[in-house]
Motif scaffolding. Structure first.
Motif, PDB file in Angstrom:
ATOM      1  N   PHE A 294     -34.226  -4.335   8.007  1.00 37.05           N
ATOM      2  CA  PHE A 294     -33.343  -3.337   8.599  1.00 37.05           C
ATOM      3  C   PHE A 294     -31.873  -3.751   8.616  1.00 37.05           C
ATOM      4  N   LEU A 295     -31.592  -5.023   8.779  1.00 35.57           N
ATOM      5  CA  LEU A 295     -30.214  -5.524   8.828  1.00 35.57           C
ATOM      6  C   LEU A 295     -30.065  -6.686   7.848  1.00 35.57           C
ATOM      7  N   ALA A 296     -30.291  -6.395   6.582  1.00 38.93           N
ATOM      8  CA  ALA A 296     -30.321  -7.453   5.570  1.00 38.93           C
ATOM      9  C   ALA A 296     -29.000  -8.208   5.501  1.00 38.93           C
TER      10      ALA A 296
ATOM     11  N   VAL B 151     -26.837  -8.910   7.846  1.00 40.96           N
ATOM     12  CA  VAL B 151     -26.697  -9.828   8.980  1.00 40.96           C
ATOM     13  C   VAL B 151     -27.674 -10.992   8.848  1.00 40.96           C
ATOM     14  N   PHE B 152     -28.940 -10.702   8.592  1.00 41.17           N
ATOM     15  CA  PHE B 152     -29.955 -11.754   8.577  1.00 41.17           C
ATOM     16  C   PHE B 152     -29.851 -12.636   7.336  1.00 41.17           C
ATOM     17  N   ALA B 153     -29.410 -12.087   6.205  1.00 40.28           N
ATOM     18  CA  ALA B 153     -29.176 -12.933   5.031  1.00 40.28           C
ATOM     19  C   ALA B 153     -27.996 -13.861   5.284  1.00 40.28           C
ATOM     20  N   SER B 154     -26.996 -13.389   6.024  1.00 37.97           N
ATOM     21  CA  SER B 154     -25.878 -14.266   6.391  1.00 37.97           C
ATOM     22  C   SER B 154     -26.346 -15.391   7.311  1.00 37.97           C
ATOM     23  N   MET B 155     -27.256 -15.063   8.217  1.00 35.85           N
ATOM     24  CA  MET B 155     -27.790 -16.093   9.103  1.00 35.85           C
ATOM     25  C   MET B 155     -28.608 -17.127   8.317  1.00 35.85           C
ATOM     26  N   LEU B 156     -29.340 -16.676   7.299  1.00 39.66           N
ATOM     27  CA  LEU B 156     -30.076 -17.614   6.458  1.00 39.66           C
ATOM     28  C   LEU B 156     -29.127 -18.495   5.657  1.00 39.66           C
ATOM     29  N   SER B 157     -28.072 -17.877   5.124  1.00 36.84           N
ATOM     30  CA  SER B 157     -27.205 -18.626   4.218  1.00 36.84           C
ATOM     31  C   SER B 157     -26.255 -19.561   4.951  1.00 36.84           C
ATOM     32  N   HIS B 158     -25.758 -19.160   6.108  1.00 34.38           N
ATOM     33  CA  HIS B 158     -24.758 -19.977   6.800  1.00 34.38           C
ATOM     34  C   HIS B 158     -25.314 -20.689   8.023  1.00 34.38           C
ATOM     35  N   GLY B 159     -26.562 -20.466   8.350  1.00 29.26           N
ATOM     36  CA  GLY B 159     -27.165 -21.098   9.516  1.00 29.26           C
ATOM     37  C   GLY B 159     -27.827 -22.413   9.166  1.00 29.26           C
ATOM     38  N   GLN B 160     -28.671 -22.873  10.068  1.00 30.80           N
ATOM     39  CA  GLN B 160     -29.347 -24.153   9.909  1.00 30.80           C
ATOM     40  C   GLN B 160     -30.655 -24.028   9.118  1.00 30.80           C
ATOM     41  N   ALA B 161     -30.981 -22.830   8.648  1.00 35.95           N
ATOM     42  CA  ALA B 161     -32.244 -22.635   7.930  1.00 35.95           C
ATOM     43  C   ALA B 161     -32.260 -23.469   6.661  1.00 35.95           C
ATOM     44  N   ARG B 162     -33.414 -24.074   6.406  1.00 38.54           N
ATOM     45  CA  ARG B 162     -33.594 -24.911   5.229  1.00 38.54           C
ATOM     46  C   ARG B 162     -34.696 -24.309   4.368  1.00 38.54           C
ATOM     47  N   TYR B 163     -34.499 -24.354   3.059  1.00 37.27           N
ATOM     48  CA  TYR B 163     -35.510 -23.814   2.147  1.00 37.27           C
ATOM     49  C   TYR B 163     -36.653 -24.813   2.034  1.00 37.27           C
TER      50      TYR B 163
END
Length: 154
Positions: A100-102, A104-116
């Motif tokens: 629904f908010l791609a 915003v959430f893609a930005s959180m994945l890319s600039h946050g602490q999420a690790r692949y």
């Protein structure tokens, strides 16, 4: 003549509205692609970016083509987003956000602490192959070993 001017005005307004949204969204996905080890420019190529999202989630290539089936394709697109979010260690709630908010959430994945963490989808036929069990326990479904020492072995 007036109708052509109205159509031109509508086209210009749509470009002014949707072009920044497209660029912002693809910039967010570009860094997600880079975190997953894919080239960042792939986010800007319309159908190739969906192909890469399917690959990031670890789904088979056939799932990309299933996204083009009317109505059922929506299911496959959501499934691909779910696998992408699981590949970054997120849960189903994050998948809803990606749908629904791609932007915003893609930005959180890319600039946050999420690790692949790698592809999240594992083929069911691959289960229990290639993954050693901790502590030397046998794989499920195979005959167990008897311990060499311990209670009851005297």
């Amino acid at each position: 003549m007036a109708a052509a001017a109205v159509v031109a005005l509508i086209v210009v307004l749509e470009l002014l509205l949707f072009a920044p949204l497209y660029v912002g969204g693809t910039l967010a996905w570009m860094d997600v692609f880079r975190k997953a080890g894919y080239p960042g420019w792939a986010a800007f190529v319309p159908f190739y970016n969906s192909w890469v999202l399917v690959k990031i989630g670890g789904r088979p290539e056939s799932n990309f083509w299933l996204q083009f089936i009317p109505y059922a394709g929506l299911y496959w697109a959501i499934l691909s987003l779910n696998n992408v979010s699981r590949s970054f260690g997120k849960d189903a709630g994050y998948t809803v956000g990606l749908f629904f908010l791609a932007w915003v959430f893609a930005s959180m994945l890319s600039h946050g602490q999420a690790r692949y963490w790698g592809p999240s989808y594992v083929d069911p036929s691959f289960a229990y192959r290639g993954y050693p069990q901790p502590g030397g326990y046998p794989r499920p479904g195979t005959p167990g070993r008897r311990p060499e020492s311990g209670p009851g072995t005297e």
